[in-house]
Design a protein around this motif. Structure first.
Motif, mmCIF file in Angstrom:
data_model
loop_
_atom_site.group_PDB
_atom_site.id
_atom_site.type_symbol
_atom_site.label_atom_id
_atom_site.label_comp_id
_atom_site.label_asym_id
_atom_site.label_seq_id
_atom_site.Cartn_x
_atom_site.Cartn_y
_atom_site.Cartn_z
ATOM 1 N N PHE A 62 13.015 -19.106 36.016
ATOM 2 C CA PHE A 62 11.772 -19.730 35.601
ATOM 3 C C PHE A 62 10.821 -19.806 36.794
ATOM 4 N N PRO A 63 9.663 -19.147 36.713
ATOM 5 C CA PRO A 63 8.732 -19.169 37.844
ATOM 6 C C PRO A 63 8.135 -20.556 38.047
ATOM 7 N N ILE A 64 8.084 -20.971 39.306
ATOM 8 C CA ILE A 64 7.504 -22.263 39.662
ATOM 9 C C ILE A 64 6.117 -22.055 40.261
ATOM 10 N N THR A 65 6.026 -21.162 41.245
ATOM 11 C CA THR A 65 4.739 -20.908 41.890
ATOM 12 C C THR A 65 4.743 -19.543 42.562
ATOM 13 N N ARG A 66 3.564 -19.080 42.915
ATOM 14 C CA ARG A 66 3.397 -17.819 43.638
ATOM 15 C C ARG A 66 2.614 -18.103 44.914
ATOM 16 N N LEU A 67 3.160 -17.636 46.030
ATOM 17 C CA LEU A 67 2.498 -17.748 47.320
ATOM 18 C C LEU A 67 1.943 -16.377 47.677
ATOM 19 N N ARG A 68 0.659 -16.311 47.983
ATOM 20 C CA ARG A 68 0.021 -15.022 48.320
ATOM 21 C C ARG A 68 -0.226 -14.960 49.821
ATOM 22 N N TYR A 69 -0.130 -13.746 50.350
ATOM 23 C CA TYR A 69 -0.363 -13.524 51.783
ATOM 24 C C TYR A 69 -1.595 -12.653 51.957
ATOM 25 N N THR A 70 -2.501 -13.100 52.826
ATOM 26 C CA THR A 70 -3.697 -12.330 53.165
ATOM 27 C C THR A 70 -3.585 -11.935 54.632
ATOM 28 N N LYS A 71 -3.441 -10.645 54.877
ATOM 29 C CA LYS A 71 -3.213 -10.151 56.230
ATOM 30 C C LYS A 71 -4.392 -10.450 57.158
ATOM 31 N N SER A 72 -5.622 -10.296 56.657
ATOM 32 C CA SER A 72 -6.791 -10.486 57.522
ATOM 33 C C SER A 72 -6.894 -11.898 58.079
ATOM 34 N N SER A 73 -6.486 -12.892 57.296
ATOM 35 C CA SER A 73 -6.549 -14.277 57.778
ATOM 36 C C SER A 73 -5.202 -14.770 58.293
ATOM 37 N N GLY A 74 -4.117 -14.029 57.986
ATOM 38 C CA GLY A 74 -2.789 -14.451 58.413
ATOM 39 C C GLY A 74 -2.268 -15.645 57.643
ATOM 40 N N GLN A 75 -2.857 -15.900 56.497
ATOM 41 C CA GLN A 75 -2.424 -17.044 55.676
ATOM 42 C C GLN A 75 -1.799 -16.582 54.389
#
Length: 69
Positions: free
Chosen positions: A56-69
């Protein structure tokens, strides 16, 4: 684009610590990793002992390389 290994390690440790070890047969929290995001999922065994575990999916964390977040 790959996610930083240090961040993946930190996420996996966090997920593992959500559920006490004596309950791992009943419930786990895991991290499913893809190229640009990590899905945190709850994993439970089938209630009747037959078949696949439910995820069961709880959340998705996304990564943005340009900001490093």
């Amino acid at each position: 684009m790959a996610l930083p290994e240090t961040d993946l390690h930190r996420i996996r440790l966090w997920a593992q610590e959500r559920v006490p070890e004596h309950l791992w047969d009943e419930l786990k929290v895991e991290a499913d990793v893809s190229d640009r995001h990590v899905d945190i999922v709850e994993v439970r065994p089938p209630w009747d002992g037959v078949g696949e575990h439910t995820r069961f999916p709880i959340t998705r964390l996304r990564y943005t390389k340009s900001s490093g977040q």
